[in-house]
Scaffold this motif. Structure first.
Motif, PDB file in Angstrom:
ATOM      1  N   ALA A 111     -35.201 -38.092 -27.423  1.00 37.36           N
ATOM      2  CA  ALA A 111     -35.310 -36.718 -26.933  1.00 37.36           C
ATOM      3  C   ALA A 111     -35.948 -36.678 -25.549  1.00 37.36           C
ATOM      4  O   ALA A 111     -35.541 -35.888 -24.687  1.00 37.36           O
ATOM      5  CB  ALA A 111     -36.112 -35.876 -27.915  1.00 37.36           C
ATOM      6  N   ALA A 112     -36.947 -37.523 -25.328  1.00 38.26           N
ATOM      7  CA  ALA A 112     -37.593 -37.562 -24.012  1.00 38.26           C
ATOM      8  C   ALA A 112     -36.608 -37.981 -22.933  1.00 38.26           C
ATOM      9  O   ALA A 112     -36.569 -37.407 -21.842  1.00 38.26           O
ATOM     10  CB  ALA A 112     -38.787 -38.519 -24.045  1.00 38.26           C
ATOM     11  N   ARG A 113     -35.766 -38.984 -23.223  1.00 42.96           N
ATOM     12  CA  ARG A 113     -34.785 -39.427 -22.232  1.00 42.96           C
ATOM     13  C   ARG A 113     -33.705 -38.376 -22.037  1.00 42.96           C
ATOM     14  O   ARG A 113     -33.251 -38.131 -20.912  1.00 42.96           O
ATOM     15  CB  ARG A 113     -34.148 -40.753 -22.666  1.00 42.96           C
ATOM     16  N   ALA A 114     -33.249 -37.761 -23.128  1.00 42.60           N
ATOM     17  CA  ALA A 114     -32.225 -36.721 -23.018  1.00 42.60           C
ATOM     18  C   ALA A 114     -32.739 -35.568 -22.155  1.00 42.60           C
ATOM     19  O   ALA A 114     -32.005 -35.036 -21.303  1.00 42.60           O
ATOM     20  CB  ALA A 114     -31.827 -36.223 -24.401  1.00 42.60           C
ATOM     21  N   ASP A 115     -33.988 -35.184 -22.357  1.00 41.87           N
ATOM     22  CA  ASP A 115     -34.592 -34.112 -21.559  1.00 41.87           C
ATOM     23  C   ASP A 115     -34.660 -34.517 -20.089  1.00 41.87           C
ATOM     24  O   ASP A 115     -34.331 -33.730 -19.188  1.00 41.87           O
ATOM     25  CB  ASP A 115     -35.981 -33.811 -22.113  1.00 41.87           C
ATOM     26  N   ALA A 116     -35.070 -35.766 -19.830  1.00 41.21           N
ATOM     27  CA  ALA A 116     -35.194 -36.236 -18.454  1.00 41.21           C
ATOM     28  C   ALA A 116     -33.847 -36.293 -17.741  1.00 41.21           C
ATOM     29  O   ALA A 116     -33.752 -36.037 -16.539  1.00 41.21           O
ATOM     30  CB  ALA A 116     -35.858 -37.612 -18.433  1.00 41.21           C
ATOM     31  N   LEU A 117     -32.796 -36.625 -18.487  1.00 45.45           N
ATOM     32  CA  LEU A 117     -31.465 -36.790 -17.896  1.00 45.45           C
ATOM     33  C   LEU A 117     -30.641 -35.502 -17.891  1.00 45.45           C
ATOM     34  O   LEU A 117     -29.581 -35.445 -17.275  1.00 45.45           O
ATOM     35  CB  LEU A 117     -30.692 -37.868 -18.660  1.00 45.45           C
ATOM     36  N   GLY A 118     -31.110 -34.495 -18.599  1.00 45.49           N
ATOM     37  CA  GLY A 118     -30.332 -33.274 -18.713  1.00 45.49           C
ATOM     38  C   GLY A 118     -29.114 -33.452 -19.587  1.00 45.49           C
ATOM     39  O   GLY A 118     -27.985 -33.113 -19.202  1.00 45.49           O
ATOM     40  N   LEU A 119     -29.334 -33.990 -20.795  1.00 45.65           N
ATOM     41  CA  LEU A 119     -28.244 -34.293 -21.723  1.00 45.65           C
ATOM     42  C   LEU A 119     -28.506 -33.586 -23.047  1.00 45.65           C
ATOM     43  O   LEU A 119     -29.534 -33.839 -23.686  1.00 45.65           O
ATOM     44  CB  LEU A 119     -28.161 -35.804 -21.939  1.00 45.65           C
ATOM     45  N   PRO A 120     -27.623 -32.693 -23.506  1.00 43.25           N
ATOM     46  CA  PRO A 120     -27.857 -32.013 -24.787  1.00 43.25           C
ATOM     47  C   PRO A 120     -27.954 -33.017 -25.935  1.00 43.25           C
ATOM     48  O   PRO A 120     -27.142 -33.936 -26.041  1.00 43.25           O
ATOM     49  CB  PRO A 120     -26.619 -31.117 -24.944  1.00 43.25           C
ATOM     50  N   PHE A 121     -28.944 -32.840 -26.793  1.00 43.79           N
ATOM     51  CA  PHE A 121     -29.180 -33.731 -27.935  1.00 43.79           C
ATOM     52  C   PHE A 121     -29.424 -32.884 -29.168  1.00 43.79           C
ATOM     53  O   PHE A 121     -30.392 -32.135 -29.218  1.00 43.79           O
ATOM     54  CB  PHE A 121     -30.386 -34.630 -27.643  1.00 43.79           C
ATOM     55  N   LEU A 122     -28.540 -33.013 -30.161  1.00 43.17           N
ATOM     56  CA  LEU A 122     -28.757 -32.363 -31.445  1.00 43.17           C
ATOM     57  C   LEU A 122     -29.259 -33.421 -32.420  1.00 43.17           C
ATOM     58  O   LEU A 122     -28.506 -34.295 -32.862  1.00 43.17           O
ATOM     59  CB  LEU A 122     -27.473 -31.718 -31.973  1.00 43.17           C
ATOM     60  N   CYS A 123     -30.542 -33.365 -32.718  1.00 42.66           N
ATOM     61  CA  CYS A 123     -31.175 -34.336 -33.609  1.00 42.66           C
ATOM     62  C   CYS A 123     -30.829 -33.989 -35.055  1.00 42.66           C
ATOM     63  O   CYS A 123     -31.072 -32.873 -35.508  1.00 42.66           O
ATOM     64  CB  CYS A 123     -32.687 -34.323 -33.390  1.00 42.66           C
ATOM     65  N   SER A 124     -30.291 -34.953 -35.773  1.00 42.72           N
ATOM     66  CA  SER A 124     -29.771 -34.695 -37.112  1.00 42.72           C
ATOM     67  C   SER A 124     -30.850 -34.659 -38.177  1.00 42.72           C
ATOM     68  O   SER A 124     -30.863 -33.774 -39.028  1.00 42.72           O
ATOM     69  CB  SER A 124     -28.751 -35.776 -37.485  1.00 42.72           C
ATOM     70  N   SER A 125     -31.757 -35.657 -38.152  1.00 41.89           N
ATOM     71  CA  SER A 125     -32.538 -35.899 -39.362  1.00 41.89           C
ATOM     72  C   SER A 125     -34.030 -36.111 -39.143  1.00 41.89           C
ATOM     73  O   SER A 125     -34.780 -36.047 -40.098  1.00 41.89           O
ATOM     74  CB  SER A 125     -31.952 -37.123 -40.090  1.00 41.89           C
ATOM     75  N   GLN A 152     -34.984 -27.120 -23.165  1.00 35.09           N
ATOM     76  CA  GLN A 152     -33.734 -26.453 -23.508  1.00 35.09           C
ATOM     77  C   GLN A 152     -32.668 -27.446 -23.962  1.00 35.09           C
ATOM     78  O   GLN A 152     -31.625 -27.054 -24.485  1.00 35.09           O
ATOM     79  CB  GLN A 152     -33.193 -25.698 -22.290  1.00 35.09           C
ATOM     80  N   TRP A 153     -32.917 -28.740 -23.746  1.00 33.12           N
ATOM     81  CA  TRP A 153     -31.865 -29.735 -23.950  1.00 33.12           C
ATOM     82  C   TRP A 153     -31.764 -30.224 -25.384  1.00 33.12           C
ATOM     83  O   TRP A 153     -30.744 -30.819 -25.761  1.00 33.12           O
ATOM     84  CB  TRP A 153     -32.105 -30.931 -23.025  1.00 33.12           C
ATOM     85  N   VAL A 154     -32.784 -30.024 -26.199  1.00 33.97           N
ATOM     86  CA  VAL A 154     -32.836 -30.628 -27.531  1.00 33.97           C
ATOM     87  C   VAL A 154     -32.893 -29.555 -28.614  1.00 33.97           C
ATOM     88  O   VAL A 154     -33.647 -28.582 -28.491  1.00 33.97           O
ATOM     89  CB  VAL A 154     -34.056 -31.563 -27.667  1.00 33.97           C
ATOM     90  N   ALA A 155     -32.097 -29.752 -29.651  1.00 31.66           N
ATOM     91  CA  ALA A 155     -32.139 -28.904 -30.843  1.00 31.66           C
ATOM     92  C   ALA A 155     -32.204 -29.806 -32.072  1.00 31.66           C
ATOM     93  O   ALA A 155     -31.908 -31.000 -31.993  1.00 31.66           O
ATOM     94  CB  ALA A 155     -30.921 -27.987 -30.904  1.00 31.66           C
ATOM     95  N   ARG A 156     -32.585 -29.233 -33.214  1.00 28.39           N
ATOM     96  CA  ARG A 156     -32.759 -30.044 -34.419  1.00 28.39           C
ATOM     97  C   ARG A 156     -32.277 -29.299 -35.649  1.00 28.39           C
ATOM     98  O   ARG A 156     -32.524 -28.108 -35.814  1.00 28.39           O
ATOM     99  CB  ARG A 156     -34.237 -30.418 -34.587  1.00 28.39           C
ATOM    100  N   LEU A 157     -31.620 -30.068 -36.549  1.00 25.77           N
ATOM    101  CA  LEU A 157     -31.164 -29.527 -37.829  1.00 25.77           C
ATOM    102  C   LEU A 157     -32.195 -29.700 -38.933  1.00 25.77           C
ATOM    103  O   LEU A 157     -32.359 -28.834 -39.784  1.00 25.77           O
ATOM    104  CB  LEU A 157     -29.862 -30.202 -38.254  1.00 25.77           C
ATOM    105  N   ALA A 158     -32.853 -30.850 -38.990  1.00 23.88           N
ATOM    106  CA  ALA A 158     -33.805 -31.122 -40.069  1.00 23.88           C
ATOM    107  C   ALA A 158     -35.022 -30.219 -39.946  1.00 23.88           C
ATOM    108  O   ALA A 158     -35.419 -29.848 -38.838  1.00 23.88           O
ATOM    109  CB  ALA A 158     -34.249 -32.584 -40.033  1.00 23.88           C
ATOM    110  N   PRO A 159     -35.647 -29.848 -41.066  1.00 18.90           N
ATOM    111  CA  PRO A 159     -36.860 -29.034 -40.979  1.00 18.90           C
ATOM    112  C   PRO A 159     -38.010 -29.826 -40.382  1.00 18.90           C
ATOM    113  O   PRO A 159     -38.094 -31.043 -40.549  1.00 18.90           O
ATOM    114  CB  PRO A 159     -37.145 -28.664 -42.439  1.00 18.90           C
ATOM    115  N   ALA A 160     -38.876 -29.152 -39.652  1.00 18.05           N
ATOM    116  CA  ALA A 160     -40.044 -29.816 -39.092  1.00 18.05           C
ATOM    117  C   ALA A 160     -40.924 -30.369 -40.213  1.00 18.05           C
ATOM    118  O   ALA A 160     -40.991 -29.822 -41.312  1.00 18.05           O
ATOM    119  CB  ALA A 160     -40.842 -28.841 -38.236  1.00 18.05           C
ATOM    120  N   GLN A 161     -41.608 -31.471 -39.915  1.00 14.98           N
ATOM    121  CA  GLN A 161     -42.457 -32.119 -40.903  1.00 14.98           C
ATOM    122  C   GLN A 161     -43.497 -31.164 -41.471  1.00 14.98           C
ATOM    123  O   GLN A 161     -43.764 -31.158 -42.682  1.00 14.98           O
ATOM    124  CB  GLN A 161     -43.133 -33.330 -40.265  1.00 14.98           C
TER     125      GLN A 161
END
Length: 370
Positions: A102-116, A128-137
């Motif tokens: 996620a840190a690299r995706a944010d730095a590069l401006g690359l959308p990242f949907l984190c699955s799990s 703005q670049w990262v979203a997540r499906l799994a519930p937060a811990q």
């Protein structure tokens, strides 16, 4: 948050494929079983997207990279995939690895949907670049703590590996249980053998032991040691991170692996889409799909909808998380800003506490929902 000028690129209309990069743990020390289920879900959804015409007539292509639970390897994979022109990133199971991605995706401006991955602080700053499906811990593990109290456990030991993920879990449990009269006793796997863990449980009078550890080592020898200690016949073992979900757990532990409650992100009953996908995943995996496989399928479903609706321009896609409204296998998926969470979050997928039935270890019992 970084918004580099290179984040936006011209959309290609030459009929070439639309590429999505997939980060998946497929070799040790990664959790290979989880990675295989995650990949099965991703690949099934890609095949269905392409059967339905792809993205504006262009085929969807999945570029898979094995992270092997290594944050540095994952960050390097993000760089490679970005250079290959992927429109977005998908996947990852291990929280610490997902955080590096996620840190690299944010730095590069690359959308990242984190699955799990579930670690609350997936990025250090809101992005703005990262979203997540799994519930937060913090969400899931508080539900687990409520289950423990409801089951009559207020003196709880945790045996934990050294990791920011396990430390975060122990802190969430401690902070949620303390105001309700609960006590958390922390034991370090680096300092204690399985036999010494048993001695510590007796000495501290714990009624429950939570395994905040890697799998199969050291979780499997600890479970075996506790199950064989007559002094601990009444103690409950739990694994909130979900180690007992996968078939390898039952294969290695048999009856010893039953009645160990864990968190699972599934509804009590799947709807028509979920039931259809479950059947297809079962055929692909030749075993019952875990919740991680559903997470993989839902990830591609969301990204495909996003790319169809808003194009393959990276900045345009990343700016469209709040407009997502997609039917997933486990409910309607929408993203929002959640207090304390730095990424766009689906709040929330269904959460269950389940275990393997001692009478039929291949079957699961729902013990608690939240």
């Amino acid at each position: 948050m970084n918004t580099p000028p290179s984040a936006s690129g011209p959309e290609r209309t030459d009929g070439s494929s639309v590429r999505i990069g997939a980060l998946v743990p497929l070799t040790r020390p990664g959790w290979v079983g989880a990675g295989q289920h995650l990949l099965a879900g991703l690949e099934l959804a890609v095949s269905e997207v392409n059967e339905a015409g792809g993205i504006g007539g262009r085929p969807l292509e999945l570029l898979v990279r094995d992270t092997a639970a290594d944050p540095q390897k994952a960050a390097a994979a993000v760089d490679e995939l970005a250079a290959l022109g992927v429109a977005a990133l998908a996947g990852e199971y291990h929280s610490v690895v997902a955080r590096a991605a996620a840190a690299r995706a944010d730095a590069l401006g690359l959308p990242f949907l984190c699955s799990s991955a579930v670690l609350d602080a997936l990025t250090e700053e809101p992005t703005q670049w990262v979203a997540r499906l799994a519930p937060a811990q913090s969400h899931g593990w508080r539900i687990y703590a409520d289950f423990l109290l409801g089951a009559g456990h207020s003196r709880i030991a945790v045996v934990a590996d050294a990791s920011v993920y396990w430390a975060s879990g122990a802190r969430i449990l401690r902070e949620h249980l303390a105001p309700r009269g609960g006590t958390v006793i922390e034991l370090a796997t680096s300092e204690l053998s399985p036999a010494q863990v048993c001695d510590a449980l007796v000495d501290n009078g714990a009624t429950a032991l939570l395994l905040l550890t890697g799998f199969p080592e050291p979780a499997v020898p600890i479970v075996r040691s506790v199950r064989r200690d007559p002094r601990l016949a009444e103690i409950m073992m739990g694994a909130p991170a979900g180690q007992p979900e996968f078939a390898e757990w039952a294969e290695l532990l048999g009856e010893d692996g039953a009645a160990i409650p864990f968190l699972r992100y599934l509804p009590e009953h799947l709807g028509p889409l979920g039931a259809r996908v479950e059947a297809a995943l079962r055929e692909r995996l030749t075993e019952a799909p875990s919740f991680v496989a559903f997470e993989g399928y839902d990830t591609i479903t969301v990204l495909a909808d996003l790319l169809r609706s808003h194009g393959t321009d990276r900045a345009g896609a990343a700016g469209s998380w709040p407009s997502v409204e997609v039917e997933g296998t486990r409910g309607q998926i929408r993203f929002s800003r959640t207090p304390g969470i730095s990424v766009w979050q689906w709040a929330w997928t269904p959460v269950q506490v389940v275990d393997r039935d001692p009478s039929h270890p291949e079957q699961f019992r729902i013990l608690h929902t939240g």
